[in-house]
Design an enzyme around this catalytic site. Structure first.
Site, PDB file in Angstrom:
ATOM      1  N   CYS A 116       8.782   0.776  -8.010  1.00 12.04           N
ATOM      2  CA  CYS A 116       9.217   1.700  -9.059  1.00 12.04           C
ATOM      3  C   CYS A 116      10.017   2.889  -8.509  1.00 12.04           C
ATOM      4  CB  CYS A 116       8.013   2.147  -9.895  1.00 12.04           C
ATOM      5  SG  CYS A 116       8.475   2.847 -11.512  1.00 12.04           S
ATOM      6  N   LYS A 131       3.037   2.017  -2.200  1.00 11.92           N
ATOM      7  CA  LYS A 131       4.154   2.830  -2.708  1.00 11.92           C
ATOM      8  C   LYS A 131       4.243   4.140  -1.934  1.00 11.92           C
ATOM      9  CE  LYS A 131       5.827   4.595  -7.197  1.00 11.92           C
ATOM     10  NZ  LYS A 131       5.484   4.603  -8.644  1.00 11.92           N
ATOM     11  N   GLU A 142       4.483  -3.590 -11.918  1.00  8.15           N
ATOM     12  CA  GLU A 142       3.700  -2.531 -11.278  1.00  8.15           C
ATOM     13  C   GLU A 142       2.310  -2.420 -11.908  1.00  8.15           C
ATOM     14  OE1 GLU A 142       4.222   2.209 -10.097  1.00  8.15           O
ATOM     15  OE2 GLU A 142       5.429   1.362 -11.715  1.00  8.15           O
TER      16      GLU A 142
END
Length: 288
Positions: A163, A126, A53
């Site tokens: 994540c 994300k 990430e």
């Protein structure tokens, strides 16, 4: 013929941190630290490589310093173009997670997908953004607005989760319905409350949806934020939810594994995940 794919994950600690150089110097140091492992992946014949990430910066979200806005860049942009050269050189798909600047005030936690010939295929932003206990991500990122795309690369249909997304089964299911054969989850997560979930949620996504996953986490401690120890333990998991390769908890590492994508057909034929869905019964479960 079996559809064998060789894939790689890179987990990396921080070589230079805040106060030790400018933001651009810190970013360059991180890229330079990655390059030997990217080259090694190419030499080993890795066909799909995923980085962690926001791979080229610290995980700066434990603080709330606007200076880090300056580390964001366009996607496609300078870093994706740089990684495209390695993709082309080694005939290797590369998933490149970076801090994206779309426009002033429009900043995203993004992963670009570059095909094996260096072509930019698109990006995932994300979707689920935490804002708690040192993970002050809403200060830095807008929620994603591109849905859950799947990218047809030279070697496989690839999806990306990032994540905190892993805590939510909904997007993981959509990626499967959209045709993903491998889902990569580049992450930055520390030892503590969620560590036991690291090997629980993603194998569950893989098993529930019948696809492979590559799960990446950085390593080491990052000053001056001192959020905790990033515990690595990157791994690959198969469509049965079995971990088939795992990296170290403490050290920088290129993790490489080979797997047969035909296993997806076998598993889905056995369990009929998509045939037996009842979406018509789900829509009234929640009144929004």
């Amino acid at each position: 013929m079996p559809r064998i794919v060789k894939s790689g994950l890179i987990q990396m600690s921080l070589p230079m941190t805040e106060g030790e150089g400018s933001i651009e110097e810190i970013k360059e140091a991180m890229v330079q630290k990655h390059i030997p492992l990217i080259e090694e992946a190419g030499r080993q014949g890795v066909q799909i490589l995923c980085l962690q990430e926001i791979f080229n910066t610290p995980y700066f979200c434990p603080g709330q310093d606007k200076a880090w806005y300056a580390s964001a860049e366009s996607v496609p942009g300078p870093t994706t173009e740089r990684m495209a050269e390695y993709a082309k050189k080694y005939n290797m798909v590369i998933i490149v997670p970076v801090y994206e600047r779309e426009a002033a005030g429009f900043l995203y936690n993004t992963a670009a997908v570059i095909d094996a010939d260096g072509t930019y295929l698109g990006k995932y932003r994300k979707n689920h953004i935490p804002h708690t206990s040192g993970f002050w991500e809403k200060f830095f990122f807008k929620p994603g607005n591109l849905g859950y795309p799947v990218f047809q690369t030279k070697y496989a249909k690839v999806g990306v989760y990032i994540c905190y997304d892993r805590h939510f089964p909904d997007g993981a299911r959509v990626l499967g319905l959209n045709g993903a054969e491998i889902v990569y989850n580049p992450s930055a997560t520390v030892a503590g409350l969620s560590q036991y979930l690291w090997k629980l949620e993603q194998p569950a996504h893989a098993a529930a949806n019948g696809y492979f996953m590559g799960c990446i986490n950085r390593v080491g401690e990052e000053k001056p934020w001192n959020l905790g120890r990033f515990y690595g333990t990157s791994y690959f998991v198969d469509p049965r939810g079995q971990i088939i390769a795992e990296a170290d908890e403490y050290k920088d590492e290129l993790l490489v594994a080979e797997f047969d994508l035909d296993m997806i057909e076998e598993v889905r034929s056995t369990w009929q995940f998509f045939r037996d869905r009842r979406p018509e019964t789900y829509e009234k479960l929640v009144e929004l």
